[in-house]
Design an enzyme around this catalytic site. Structure first.
Site, PDB file in Angstrom:
ATOM      1  N   LYS A 106      10.013  51.778  34.460  1.00 41.05           N
ATOM      2  CA  LYS A 106      10.609  52.249  35.721  1.00 41.05           C
ATOM      3  C   LYS A 106       9.582  53.060  36.469  1.00 41.05           C
ATOM      4  CE  LYS A 106      14.850  52.340  37.541  1.00 41.05           C
ATOM      5  NZ  LYS A 106      15.843  51.316  37.194  1.00 41.05           N
ATOM      6  N   ASP A 146      14.899  49.285  43.358  1.00 39.31           N
ATOM      7  CA  ASP A 146      15.858  50.249  42.809  1.00 39.31           C
ATOM      8  C   ASP A 146      16.375  51.049  44.015  1.00 39.31           C
ATOM      9  OD1 ASP A 146      16.773  51.167  39.957  1.00 39.31           O
ATOM     10  OD2 ASP A 146      16.431  53.018  41.029  1.00 39.31           O
TER      11      ASP A 146
HETATM   12  N1  GLU Z   1      16.533  48.513  39.395  1.00 37.68           N
HETATM   13  C1  GLU Z   1      17.416  47.585  38.757  1.00 37.68           C
HETATM   14  C2  GLU Z   1      17.984  48.177  37.489  1.00 37.68           C
HETATM   15  O1  GLU Z   1      18.066  49.386  37.334  1.00 37.68           O
HETATM   16  C3  GLU Z   1      16.799  46.216  38.584  1.00 37.68           C
HETATM   17  C4  GLU Z   1      15.576  46.148  37.738  1.00 37.68           C
HETATM   18  C5  GLU Z   1      14.865  44.792  37.748  1.00 37.68           C
HETATM   19  O2  GLU Z   1      15.328  43.876  38.396  1.00 37.68           O
HETATM   20  O3  GLU Z   1      13.834  44.717  37.080  1.00 37.68           O
HETATM   21  O4  GLU Z   1      18.444  47.486  36.617  1.00 37.68           O
END
Ligand code: GLU
Length: 419
Positions: A106, A146
């Site tokens: 992340k 996100d």
């Molecule tokens: N940000 C989204 C999550 O928290 C998607 C992450 C992604 O697609 O890699 O799951």
């Protein structure tokens, strides 16, 4: 809402709670609770008036045992090193629970994007992408959208990476616009998995979704799509929705599409004239409804608020919306919580489909995307229920972590020891 609960400590507590039911030593457990590495960068960027500004940015690579690190990048003033570490850990267990071949990562920039022009945001994003370049790649670490990021930012990151690398590699990032290599169904995917989880949950609990009352906290991408699908596909009645400016309520049910259009025009849900009442976020979170969907940020419900929750079922569209103490209270009160790592996993699952399509350079119909997504979520739900019943677990979050931790451990054990 609790600001003093550290989300990274929450993640560690959730892993500890589930680890009691898994055969894992203290040493290996430590691995499951800490990121492998965290990049911290200070981005110096020229603003439109010619001055320079420095933005702190992070990327946490939590665990790569099951595949490349995977997870979004958020732009928010509340981003911190510990928040990014927690979110990257949640990605590990999310990818494992829906059984897609990724680890977890992340990233985030400490910024309120509302304060910057589009050209400033582009320079900030490209600066972050330049810092990230050595650490990302379709087989290494694959960022995605996100909070407060979307197709626009993903397209910039893809372009920066491909230009600097002198190649085309759309699978370096997911959540792109369709013409830049994105997947059909990706924008709706998080809300769709929330709807599917709610459907399976109600079915499992013997509750009727038709006409069920729903409150949704947060009306961004995840919350608004979940609300629309709960209404249009399952016949639920969305009686209240909110965003950071407040909540609106109508006992007869809100028109979820019209509210979204109103928010797009005005920037918030409050003031929507067809609602019968305005409420605070706290009032929404404690309403007497069949289903509550927290779809905003971490720590929306702490132990104190959990004692007041009036919903029978909670399905988490946000990451980490309940503190561990809130979880304890809700378990005690027999409020059924279906956790984020399953309920919002649609986003990363369709990111996986996007990555597969990018690598094959062969693109799917929306129908195929939605069918495959449904299969992944329903199978993951069944796996969670099997674990819940087999081990007689206290709640569904622990069940999800038991399944996920076991999968990560298997991959770690099978890869043997490096001297
Ligand atoms: N940000 C989204 C999550 O928290 C998607 C992450 C992604 O697609 O890699 O799951």
């Amino acid at each position: 809402m609790s600001d003093d609960v550290n989300p990274f400590e929450s993640l560690q507590e959730q892993v500890d709670d589930a680890a009691k039911y898994v055969d894992v030593g203290e040493d290996t457990l430590e691995r499951l609770k800490n990121p492998e590495r965290v990049l911290e960068a200070n981005l110096t960027v020229e603003l439109d008036d010619g001055s320079l500004s420095v933005f702190r940015a992070y990327r946490s690579q939590f665990n790569g045992d099951r595949g490349p690190y995977k997870g979004g990048i958020r732009y928010h003033p509340g981003v911190s090193r510990d928040e990014v570490k927690a979110l990257s850990g949640w990605m590990v267990y999310k990818c494992a629970v829906v059984d897609i071949p990724y680890g977890g990562g992340k990233g985030g920039i400490v910024i309120d994007p509302i304060d910057y022009s589009e050209s400033e945001l582009e320079r900030i994003t490209r600066s972050f992408a330049t810092e990230l370049r050595p650490f990302i790649g379709q087989d290494k670490d694959i960022p995605a959208p996100d909070v407060n990021t979307g197709q626009r930012e993903m397209n910039w990151i893809k372009d920066t990476y491909e230009t600097l690398e002198g190649t085309t590699e759309p699978g370096v990032i997911t959540g792109k616009a369709i013409d830049s290599g994105g997947s059909r169904g990706r924008v709706e995917a998080t809300g769709r998995s929330t709807m599917l989880t709610a459907r399976e949950a109600f079915d499992y609990l013997g509750m009727d979704m038709t006409g069920a009352t729903v409150a949704v906290q947060g009306y961004g991408n995840a919350g608004s799509v979940a609300a629309k699908l709960l209404e249009s596909e399952l016949g639920a009645s969305v009686v209240a929705v909110s965003d950071s400016s407040g909540a609106i309520y109508d006992p007869a049910g809100l028109d979820t599409h019209a509210v979204k259009e109103y928010k797009n025009e005005t920037g918030s849900v409050t003031g929507y004239e067809d609602a019968s009442e305005e409420l605070t976020n706290e009032e929404l979170l404690t309403m007497d409804v069949d289903l509550l969907v927290p779809a905003a940020l971490e720590n929306a419900i702490d132990a104190e608020l959990a004692r007041e929750v009036g919903a029978d079922v909670i399905v988490e569209a946000a990451n980490g919306p309940l503190t561990p103490d809130a979880d304890d209270v809700l378990t005690e009160r027999d409020v059924y919580v279906f956790p984020d790592i399953l309920a919002n996993a649609g986003g990363v699952t369709v990111s996986y489909f996007e990555w597969v399509q990018n690598r094959q350079r062969f693109y799917w119909t929306e129908e195929r995307v939605n069918e495959e997504l449904e299969r992944h979520i329903v199978e993951a739900f069944e796996g969670l229920i099997d674990a819940y019943e087999e081990h007689d677990l206290p709640n569904f979050r622990t069940a999800a972590y038991v399944v996920a931790i076991q999968r990560v451990l298997n991959a770690y054990d099978e890869s043997g020891t490096w001297p």
